[in-house]
Write a protein that holds these residues in place. Structure first.
Motif, PDB file in Angstrom:
ATOM      1  N   VAL A  30       0.911  -1.078  -0.035  1.00 43.31           N
ATOM      2  CA  VAL A  30      -0.201   0.112  -0.116  1.00 43.31           C
ATOM      3  C   VAL A  30       0.924   1.369   0.025  1.00 43.31           C
ATOM      4  O   VAL A  30       2.040   1.200   0.730  1.00 43.31           O
ATOM      5  CB  VAL A  30      -0.937   0.023   1.140  1.00 43.31           C
ATOM      6  N   VAL A  31       0.410   2.161  -0.914  1.00 46.35           N
ATOM      7  CA  VAL A  31       1.377   3.525  -1.157  1.00 46.35           C
ATOM      8  C   VAL A  31       0.478   4.581  -0.861  1.00 46.35           C
ATOM      9  O   VAL A  31      -0.671   4.539  -1.266  1.00 46.35           O
ATOM     10  CB  VAL A  31       2.176   3.349  -2.326  1.00 46.35           C
ATOM     11  N   ASP A  32       1.522   5.646  -0.712  1.00 41.51           N
ATOM     12  CA  ASP A  32       0.816   7.018  -0.877  1.00 41.51           C
ATOM     13  C   ASP A  32       0.608   7.474  -2.358  1.00 41.51           C
ATOM     14  O   ASP A  32       1.602   7.271  -2.971  1.00 41.51           O
ATOM     15  CB  ASP A  32       1.429   8.324  -0.147  1.00 41.51           C
ATOM     16  N   VAL A  33      -0.338   7.842  -2.942  1.00 39.57           N
ATOM     17  CA  VAL A  33      -0.918   8.185  -4.155  1.00 39.57           C
ATOM     18  C   VAL A  33      -1.319   9.688  -4.472  1.00 39.57           C
ATOM     19  O   VAL A  33      -2.155  10.127  -3.687  1.00 39.57           O
ATOM     20  CB  VAL A  33      -1.719   7.030  -5.190  1.00 39.57           C
ATOM     21  N   LEU A  34      -0.699  10.236  -5.302  1.00 35.13           N
ATOM     22  CA  LEU A  34      -1.114  11.574  -5.662  1.00 35.13           C
ATOM     23  C   LEU A  34      -1.965  11.321  -7.011  1.00 35.13           C
ATOM     24  O   LEU A  34      -1.499  10.829  -7.885  1.00 35.13           O
ATOM     25  CB  LEU A  34       0.087  12.494  -6.186  1.00 35.13           C
ATOM     26  N   LEU A  35      -3.121  11.810  -6.987  1.00 33.71           N
ATOM     27  CA  LEU A  35      -4.242  11.516  -7.994  1.00 33.71           C
ATOM     28  C   LEU A  35      -4.706  13.166  -8.605  1.00 33.71           C
ATOM     29  O   LEU A  35      -4.957  14.071  -7.677  1.00 33.71           O
ATOM     30  CB  LEU A  35      -5.498  10.872  -7.522  1.00 33.71           C
ATOM     31  N   GLN A  36      -4.533  13.233  -9.818  1.00 27.57           N
ATOM     32  CA  GLN A  36      -5.194  14.498 -10.453  1.00 27.57           C
ATOM     33  C   GLN A  36      -6.343  14.208 -11.147  1.00 27.57           C
ATOM     34  O   GLN A  36      -6.348  13.201 -12.047  1.00 27.57           O
ATOM     35  CB  GLN A  36      -3.842  15.147 -11.432  1.00 27.57           C
ATOM     36  N   TRP A  37      -7.506  14.866 -10.995  1.00 27.34           N
ATOM     37  CA  TRP A  37      -8.920  14.533 -11.700  1.00 27.34           C
ATOM     38  C   TRP A  37      -8.458  15.266 -12.862  1.00 27.34           C
ATOM     39  O   TRP A  37      -8.112  16.477 -12.996  1.00 27.34           O
ATOM     40  CB  TRP A  37      -9.624  15.096 -11.062  1.00 27.34           C
TER      41      TRP A  37
END
Length: 116
Positions: A30-37
């Motif tokens: 499990v990792v930290d994710v940066l998501l751009q919409w």
């Protein structure tokens, strides 16, 4: 979408793609994710994130949902990023490197390590 179309994978940045390819078959950290919409996510999009095991750091809400191009962070199993990239409302994804396990046994009981 054509079954051979893998263009959605272009939404995942290169270092993250490499992390996924280098995973051992039994690993799925499990990792930290940066998501751009790319656009405001639908309720179905948000349900898909939950089904993939995503946990929002600050959950989007229907009343004050993210505007297009908003950035959000969440924790997600690394292998789920490819499926998340399939959502049309997702513009880009980037994951932090998973933390390596502590292999040195931790600090000594007295808290002092000898000088090498």
């Amino acid at each position: 979408m054509d079954n051979d179309d893998t263009s959605y994978l272009n939404k995942i940045d290169a270092p993250t793609s490499l992390q996924i390819r280098l995973l051992a078959p039994q690993d799925n950290p499990v990792v930290d994710v940066l998501l751009q919409w790319a656009s405001t996510p639908t309720a179905a999009d948000l349900d898909q994130v939950a089904r993939l095991g995503g946990v929002w750091n600050r959950p989007p809400t229907a009343a004050a949902g993210p505007a297009p191009t908003d950035l959000q962070t969440l924790r997600l199993p690394l292998r789920a990023l490819a499926e998340l990239a399939r959502l049309p409302s997702v513009r880009a994804l980037s994951a932090a490197a998973p933390l390596a396990p502590d292999t040195d046994g931790g600090p000594p009981a007295d808290g002092v390590r000898p000088n090498p």
